[in-house]
Write an enzyme that holds these catalytic residues in place. Structure first.
Site, mmCIF file in Angstrom:
data_model
loop_
_atom_site.group_PDB
_atom_site.id
_atom_site.type_symbol
_atom_site.label_atom_id
_atom_site.label_comp_id
_atom_site.label_asym_id
_atom_site.label_seq_id
_atom_site.Cartn_x
_atom_site.Cartn_y
_atom_site.Cartn_z
ATOM 1 N N HIS A 123 0.849 -1.043 0.067
ATOM 2 C CA HIS A 123 0.086 -0.048 -0.043
ATOM 3 C C HIS A 123 0.736 1.199 0.065
ATOM 4 O O HIS A 123 1.524 1.484 1.039
ATOM 5 C CB HIS A 123 -1.082 0.047 1.309
ATOM 6 N N TYR A 154 -7.767 7.326 2.428
ATOM 7 C CA TYR A 154 -8.982 6.933 1.456
ATOM 8 C C TYR A 154 -9.800 7.992 1.177
ATOM 9 O O TYR A 154 -10.018 8.763 1.664
ATOM 10 C CB TYR A 154 -9.891 5.778 2.077
ATOM 11 N N ASP A 207 -8.116 2.034 -4.421
ATOM 12 C CA ASP A 207 -9.223 1.658 -3.523
ATOM 13 C C ASP A 207 -10.073 2.951 -3.397
ATOM 14 O O ASP A 207 -9.477 3.741 -2.827
ATOM 15 C CB ASP A 207 -8.790 1.432 -2.152
ATOM 16 N N HIS A 209 -12.964 3.266 -1.976
ATOM 17 C CA HIS A 209 -13.495 3.039 -0.560
ATOM 18 C C HIS A 209 -14.920 3.497 -0.563
ATOM 19 O O HIS A 209 -15.261 4.186 0.245
ATOM 20 C CB HIS A 209 -12.864 3.799 0.306
ATOM 21 N N GLU A 233 -10.535 -1.420 -6.510
ATOM 22 C CA GLU A 233 -11.131 -2.009 -5.270
ATOM 23 C C GLU A 233 -12.313 -1.185 -4.703
ATOM 24 O O GLU A 233 -12.308 0.036 -4.680
ATOM 25 C CB GLU A 233 -9.889 -1.984 -4.262
#
Length: 250
Positions: A123, A154, A207, A209, A233
């Site tokens: 990450h 995020y 991501d 999120h 994601e």
């Protein structure tokens, strides 16, 4: 027949947000451990486990499916996040017991391994494009081939401070607000920068999120196509899964 004699909960992490279930049996030293974690509602899950625990005392640990159904149908309202987390933790603990009784790992009971290894991803993040690029390079040099890229936390790239967020008159005051349009502008720029500097060697991911409205999530997926993400994601919230068909079609 091995019977359940007790259900215990164990909260871990410094803030107590990671919850485990321990199913005790009448056989000395035999117990099972399962994860029943809901980071934001750990205490609620813990209370729910303690509520259903009396229903399980004296039950045969081998009747895993029967116990699953008993917990599921014990409440009037079913198939909710808290209830499913409770079931998952207890179910996992019962399978742990079955594996110990059989003397083999649970994956062997379920048919055995299907691969010899699983790739891990790193990450990478940074408050600026340069910081993010440096972090991606660091993981790439360490040997990671799949690297998730986030511009700060995020939702990074979509947050506006109070001065920038032009809310309606008398809107609730807040230090920052999330803006879909800002996210749609900044995240593609982030990947354009990374591909320009790093090429297509690293398998980059992102991501979302669940920050975007569904129609904007579709738009983001289209905007990111040129950068060939390894995966995108958490693009949509669980209650919006029907939009994935539109994402794939476009």
């Amino acid at each position: 027949m091995t019977k359940i004699t007790g259900i215990e909960t164990i909260r871990t992490r410094a803030d107590g947000t990671w919850l485990f279930v321990k199913v005790l049996t009448d056989q000395p030293g035999l117990y099972g451990i399962g994860s029943a974690s809901d980071h934001y509602r750990c205490k609620v899950v813990q209370t729910a486990i303690e509520t259903v625990a009396p229903l399980l005392i004296g039950r045969d640990v081998s009747r895993i499916e029967d116990i699953w159904q008993s917990i599921y149908t014990a409440g009037y309202w079913r198939n909710d996040a808290i209830g499913n987390t409770v079931i998952a933790g207890i179910d996992m603990a019962l399978w742990d017991i079955k594996g110990k009784e059989a003397g083999m790992p649970v994956y062997q009971l379920l048919g055995g391994a299907t691969r010899s290894a699983v790739a891990a991803y790193a990450h990478a993040s940074g408050d600026t494009l340069t910081e993010l690029e440096d972090d991606v390079r660091r993981y790439w040099e360490e040997g990671y081939t799949v690297i998730r890229c986030q511009l700060g936390p995020y939702g990074g790239g979509g947050f506006l401070d109070r001065a920038e967020a032009r809310g309606p008159k008398n809107h609730w005051p807040q230090d920052r607000a999330f803006d879909d349009d800002a996210y749609l502008e900044n995240v593609p720029k982030m990947f354009a920068h990374l591909r320009d500097k790093l090429g297509f060697g690293p398998k980059l991911t992102h991501d979302v999120h669940e920050h975007l409205a569904p129609h904007n999530a579709v738009q983001l997926a289209k905007l990111l196509e040129p950068y060939r993400l390894y995966f995108l994601e958490d693009l949509l919230a669980p209650e919006q899964v029907q939009w994935y068909r539109l994402v794939r079609q476009q």
